[in-house]
Design a protein around this motif. Structure first.
Motif, PDB file in Angstrom:
ATOM      1  N   PRO A 191     -12.291   0.840  39.300  1.00  0.00           N
ATOM      2  CA  PRO A 191     -11.212   0.810  38.220  1.00  0.00           C
ATOM      3  C   PRO A 191     -10.772   2.282  38.329  1.00  0.00           C
ATOM      4  CG  PRO A 191     -12.804  -0.350  37.015  1.00  0.00           C
ATOM      5  CD  PRO A 191     -13.623   0.372  38.538  1.00  0.00           C
ATOM      6  N   ASP A 192     -11.618   3.311  38.657  1.00  0.00           N
ATOM      7  CA  ASP A 192     -11.161   4.783  38.716  1.00  0.00           C
ATOM      8  C   ASP A 192     -10.312   5.396  39.801  1.00  0.00           C
ATOM      9  OD1 ASP A 192     -12.947   5.064  36.381  1.00  0.00           O
ATOM     10  OD2 ASP A 192     -14.709   5.777  37.781  1.00  0.00           O
ATOM     11  N   LEU A 193     -10.183   4.380  40.947  1.00  0.00           N
ATOM     12  CA  LEU A 193      -9.365   4.725  41.893  1.00  0.00           C
ATOM     13  C   LEU A 193      -8.032   4.377  41.822  1.00  0.00           C
ATOM     14  CD1 LEU A 193     -11.681   3.703  45.062  1.00  0.00           C
ATOM     15  CD2 LEU A 193     -11.347   5.937  44.224  1.00  0.00           C
ATOM     16  N   ILE A 194      -7.000   5.245  41.912  1.00  0.00           N
ATOM     17  CA  ILE A 194      -5.756   4.995  41.979  1.00  0.00           C
ATOM     18  C   ILE A 194      -5.093   4.392  43.159  1.00  0.00           C
ATOM     19  CG2 ILE A 194      -3.432   5.899  41.365  1.00  0.00           C
ATOM     20  CD1 ILE A 194      -4.612   8.320  39.962  1.00  0.00           C
ATOM     21  N   GLU A 195      -4.596   3.155  42.928  1.00  0.00           N
ATOM     22  CA  GLU A 195      -4.390   2.335  44.011  1.00  0.00           C
ATOM     23  C   GLU A 195      -2.933   1.810  43.917  1.00  0.00           C
ATOM     24  OE1 GLU A 195      -6.254  -1.865  45.932  1.00  0.00           O
ATOM     25  OE2 GLU A 195      -7.616  -0.094  45.453  1.00  0.00           O
ATOM     26  N   VAL A 196      -2.188   1.817  44.997  1.00  0.00           N
ATOM     27  CA  VAL A 196      -0.861   0.936  45.006  1.00  0.00           C
ATOM     28  C   VAL A 196      -0.709   0.135  46.142  1.00  0.00           C
ATOM     29  CG1 VAL A 196       0.242   2.692  43.490  1.00  0.00           C
ATOM     30  CG2 VAL A 196       0.320   2.986  45.895  1.00  0.00           C
ATOM     31  N   SER A 197      -0.211  -1.191  46.426  1.00  0.00           N
ATOM     32  CA  SER A 197      -0.061  -1.997  47.357  1.00  0.00           C
ATOM     33  C   SER A 197       1.147  -2.652  47.434  1.00  0.00           C
ATOM     34  CB  SER A 197      -1.282  -2.811  47.375  1.00  0.00           C
ATOM     35  OG  SER A 197      -1.070  -3.577  46.335  1.00  0.00           O
ATOM     36  N   ARG A 198       1.492  -3.156  48.675  1.00  0.00           N
ATOM     37  CA  ARG A 198       2.810  -3.820  48.832  1.00  0.00           C
ATOM     38  C   ARG A 198       2.405  -5.030  49.981  1.00  0.00           C
ATOM     39  NH1 ARG A 198       8.477  -3.085  48.694  1.00  0.00           N
ATOM     40  NH2 ARG A 198       9.376  -5.147  49.023  1.00  0.00           N
ATOM     41  N   ALA A 199       2.438  -6.032  49.515  1.00  0.00           N
ATOM     42  CA  ALA A 199       2.290  -7.517  50.328  1.00  0.00           C
ATOM     43  C   ALA A 199       3.863  -7.921  50.705  1.00  0.00           C
ATOM     44  CB  ALA A 199       1.794  -8.440  49.609  1.00  0.00           C
ATOM     45  N   PHE A 200       3.694  -8.317  52.120  1.00  0.00           N
ATOM     46  CA  PHE A 200       4.880  -8.948  52.503  1.00  0.00           C
ATOM     47  C   PHE A 200       5.131 -10.319  52.841  1.00  0.00           C
ATOM     48  CE2 PHE A 200       4.041  -4.543  53.941  1.00  0.00           C
ATOM     49  CZ  PHE A 200       5.021  -3.843  53.445  1.00  0.00           C
ATOM     50  N   ALA A 201       6.106 -10.796  52.330  1.00  0.00           N
ATOM     51  CA  ALA A 201       6.121 -12.337  52.542  1.00  0.00           C
ATOM     52  C   ALA A 201       6.433 -12.926  54.033  1.00  0.00           C
ATOM     53  CB  ALA A 201       7.609 -12.960  51.915  1.00  0.00           C
ATOM     54  N   GLU A 202       7.261 -11.793  54.865  1.00  0.00           N
ATOM     55  CA  GLU A 202       7.119 -11.592  56.421  1.00  0.00           C
ATOM     56  C   GLU A 202       6.382 -10.658  56.813  1.00  0.00           C
ATOM     57  OE1 GLU A 202       8.567 -14.039  58.170  1.00  0.00           O
ATOM     58  OE2 GLU A 202       9.240 -15.451  56.659  1.00  0.00           O
ATOM     59  N   PRO A 203       5.705 -10.578  57.711  1.00  0.00           N
ATOM     60  CA  PRO A 203       4.800  -9.744  58.489  1.00  0.00           C
ATOM     61  C   PRO A 203       5.830  -8.751  58.983  1.00  0.00           C
ATOM     62  CG  PRO A 203       3.959 -11.547  59.123  1.00  0.00           C
ATOM     63  CD  PRO A 203       5.147 -11.981  58.325  1.00  0.00           C
ATOM     64  N   ILE A 204       5.224  -7.259  58.928  1.00  0.00           N
ATOM     65  CA  ILE A 204       6.228  -6.160  59.453  1.00  0.00           C
ATOM     66  C   ILE A 204       5.463  -5.689  60.645  1.00  0.00           C
ATOM     67  CG2 ILE A 204       7.550  -5.612  57.291  1.00  0.00           C
ATOM     68  CD1 ILE A 204       5.604  -3.405  57.105  1.00  0.00           C
ATOM     69  N   GLY A 205       6.148  -4.887  61.792  1.00  0.00           N
ATOM     70  CA  GLY A 205       5.447  -4.385  62.646  1.00  0.00           C
ATOM     71  C   GLY A 205       6.227  -3.040  63.373  1.00  0.00           C
ATOM     72  N   ALA A 206       7.450  -2.827  62.995  1.00  0.00           N
ATOM     73  CA  ALA A 206       8.121  -1.699  63.434  1.00  0.00           C
ATOM     74  C   ALA A 206       7.851  -0.615  62.969  1.00  0.00           C
ATOM     75  CB  ALA A 206       9.850  -2.173  63.268  1.00  0.00           C
ATOM     76  N   ALA A 207       7.839   0.599  63.666  1.00  0.00           N
ATOM     77  CA  ALA A 207       7.337   1.733  63.089  1.00  0.00           C
ATOM     78  C   ALA A 207       8.140   2.381  62.080  1.00  0.00           C
ATOM     79  CB  ALA A 207       7.189   2.911  64.385  1.00  0.00           C
ATOM     80  N   GLU A 208       9.437   2.114  62.171  1.00  0.00           N
ATOM     81  CA  GLU A 208      10.428   2.488  61.216  1.00  0.00           C
ATOM     82  C   GLU A 208      10.380   1.988  59.747  1.00  0.00           C
ATOM     83  OE1 GLU A 208      11.340   1.536  63.788  1.00  0.00           O
ATOM     84  OE2 GLU A 208      12.120   3.136  65.150  1.00  0.00           O
ATOM     85  N   THR A 209       9.896   0.696  59.882  1.00  0.00           N
ATOM     86  CA  THR A 209       9.642  -0.264  58.833  1.00  0.00           C
ATOM     87  C   THR A 209       8.367   0.219  57.995  1.00  0.00           C
ATOM     88  OG1 THR A 209      10.677  -2.042  59.778  1.00  0.00           O
ATOM     89  CG2 THR A 209       9.674  -2.401  57.710  1.00  0.00           C
ATOM     90  N   ILE A 210       7.452   0.528  58.804  1.00  0.00           N
ATOM     91  CA  ILE A 210       6.324   1.191  58.136  1.00  0.00           C
ATOM     92  C   ILE A 210       6.286   2.193  57.588  1.00  0.00           C
ATOM     93  CG2 ILE A 210       3.739   1.781  58.835  1.00  0.00           C
ATOM     94  CD1 ILE A 210       4.054  -0.078  61.307  1.00  0.00           C
ATOM     95  N   ASP A 211       7.054   3.220  58.189  1.00  0.00           N
ATOM     96  CA  ASP A 211       7.186   4.457  57.569  1.00  0.00           C
ATOM     97  C   ASP A 211       8.137   4.307  56.305  1.00  0.00           C
ATOM     98  OD1 ASP A 211       6.011   5.975  59.454  1.00  0.00           O
ATOM     99  OD2 ASP A 211       7.732   6.469  60.555  1.00  0.00           O
ATOM    100  N   LYS A 212       9.060   3.297  56.077  1.00  0.00           N
ATOM    101  CA  LYS A 212       9.835   3.342  55.214  1.00  0.00           C
ATOM    102  C   LYS A 212       8.985   2.742  53.864  1.00  0.00           C
ATOM    103  CE  LYS A 212      12.369  -0.514  54.710  1.00  0.00           C
ATOM    104  NZ  LYS A 212      13.382  -1.460  54.711  1.00  0.00           N
TER     105      LYS A 212
END
Length: 503
Positions: A239-260
């Motif tokens: 619980p001490d670790l600060i963590e944020v996440s984002r799940a995708f309904a449609e998988p991503i793969g493009a470098a620009e999308t990952i950076d965004k």
């Protein structure tokens, strides 16, 4: 290809007891005793007890009879598990973004994306073993293509470090015992009854009859060991670790999308850090793919930071290493190492002070796997002891170097032996032979006498060095010394050495 490191702690229980009670002598043997009703048997032993003939599974009474001075401690699986968790969390901050407990006596981690920060596989494994030894923990470390192979090699091979080359898993585990396949005890016992002794013997047999008799577990473990089936490592989290996440309904793969999306996660993470008054020193980006595999990227900073643009840039510089495969379904950003960071108010002035902050440059070099450090002074007259490596952004130390005599810009790692023609005891050499070249001394200054530090070692009680700065006929300026005072042989061998080079 991902590489997996297994850290085996053969004496976890006894090492925990020693750390809890530092008064126990190093040579004292310890055995941990487990109970089941009226039965008492040895569940763990340290190296000293094992050397005396005490073995795991032996009745406690027999162990006491073998070694009269044996310390017996009650088994405490809960304390052992807690100690393993603490060690695993420490390894998470030090070595890899993906670290998990390999209970009851090990740690497993995926080092892809982090081993370059340690200088490569061999320096990383050697460093791990040394760090554990410094903490008074016995450890054997192995790296292989799969969790199963690394787990087995760490427990079977008695060397402190084991590196299984890429693609050599079959050869490495072929002759290892079945007990290292991580099978349930009942299945392992039945296989031994049928005459199987090694993993290679089992792997060579047809799969269908074995699956019919023992179920799917046997084939699953073999496939995981040989890399035919993925075995993802579920990283430890608290619980001490600060963590944020984002799940995708449609998988991503493009470098620009990952950076965004990485940029958006950085913004969310910084918001949490600001709320808690913290800055991040080490941040992990975990990439979860559609096929169940994970990839991780680690970024570190020399000082606590929560600058959104800078943290996003550190990850953008390395996201091209992400291999999305069939697609990425989740991104997670974890602040693994944080420190307090208060907002500072700057004074208003008509003319701003020009302050060059080299921290961003240090961060760039550090994330490329290069070690950045400063040299700090140490209170010692012995030249090789008067310097130490300190963090690149460490506070200025109170100690300073003595400036009574000049010091060379380069100090050799080890003094170079030279031949010298000199009139003893107080005169500099007339000429020297260094690395096969004769140098005639045109000018010299000295001697500067340096005494041994007798409080460190008895051998330095009478030790003396006489240092000279000399200039050769070719213009070179060297820092040389003679061992001894030139009169008494007890003070040194009267041999000459080059210790430094002036600009």
């Amino acid at each position: 290809m991902p590489r997996v490191v297994s850290i085996y702690l053969p004496n976890l229980a006894t090492d925990r007891i020693r750390r809890a009670d530092p008064s126990i002598p190093v040579e004292q043997a310890i055995a941990v005793i487990a109970r089941s009703g009226a039965k008492r048997w040895v569940s763990a032993v340290d190296a000293a007890a094992k050397k005396s003939g005490v073995r795991v599974g032996m009745p406690a009474a027999k162990a006491q009879a073998i070694f009269q001075g044996l310390i017996l401690a009650d088994a405490d699986p809960v304390a052992d598990a807690a100690a393993l968790e603490r060690i695993t969390l420490w390894a998470l901050g030090q070595y890899s973004p993906i670290v998990a407990m390999d209970a009851p006596d090990g740690i497993v981690m995926d080092t892809e994306g982090a081993d370059h920060l340690q200088g490569g596989e061999l320096p990383m494994l050697t460093g791990i073993a040394n760090r554990f030894r410094a903490k008074k923990l016995s450890a054997r470390v192995a790296i292989a293509d799969t969790w199963g192979a690394a787990h087995a090699c760490a427990r079977a091979i008695r060397r402190e470090t084991v590196i299984v080359p890429v693609g050599e898993t079959v050869r490495a585990v072929d002759s290892l015992p079945l007990s290292l396949l991580r099978l349930p005890p009942k299945i392992a016992s039945d296989l031994r009854t049928l005459g199987f002794r090694t993993i290679g013997e089992l792997a060579a047999k047809p799969r269908a009859p074995l699956a019919l008799r023992f179920g799917p577990e046997l084939g699953r473990r073999l496939d995981q060991m040989f890399g035919r089936m993925a075995e993802p490592i579920d990283p430890i989290r608290t619980p001490d670790l600060i963590e944020v996440s984002r799940a995708f309904a449609e998988p991503i793969g493009a470098a620009e999308t990952i950076d965004k999306y990485v940029g958006r996660l950085v913004k969310e993470l910084v918001t949490e850090l600001q709320r808690k008054g913290l800055g991040v020193r080490r941040t992990d980006l975990l990439v979860e793919k559609v096929d169940g595999t994970r990839q991780a990227i680690r970024a570190g900073t020399a000082k606590p930071a929560r600058d959104i643009a800078w943290l996003a840039k550190l990850f953008r510089d390395r996201t091209e290493k992400i291999e999305p495969g069939y697609g990425i379904e989740k991104l997670t950003l974890v602040a693994v190492m944080t420190e307090p960071l208060d907002a500072l108010q700057t004074a208003s002035a008509l003319v701003e002070d020009e302050v060059t902050d080299v921290t961003p440059l240090i961060d760039v070099f550090g994330n490329r796997g290069q070690r950045v450090y400063r040299i700090g002074p140490v209170a010692s007259d012995v030249p090789e002891r008067s310097v130490q490596r300190i963090a690149a952004v460490a506070a200025v130390a109170d100690d300073t170097w003595s400036l009574h005599w000049p010091r060379p810009v380069r100090l050799l790692a080890r003094p170079d032996r030279i031949d010298a023609i000199a009139l003893m005891p107080d005169y500099p050499p007339a000429s020297i032979v260094w690395r096969g070249r004769r140098i005639k001394v045109k000018r010299a200054d000295g001697p500067e006498r340096v005494f041994g530090e007798w409080w460190r070692r008895d051998a330095e009680l009478e030790a003396v060095r006489d240092y000279f700065v000399i200039e050769g006929d070719g213009g070179e300026r060297l820092w040389i010394f003679r061992q001894g005072d030139g009169v008494d042989p007890e003070t040194g061998s009267h041999r000459w050495f080059v210790h430094g080079i002036f600009a």
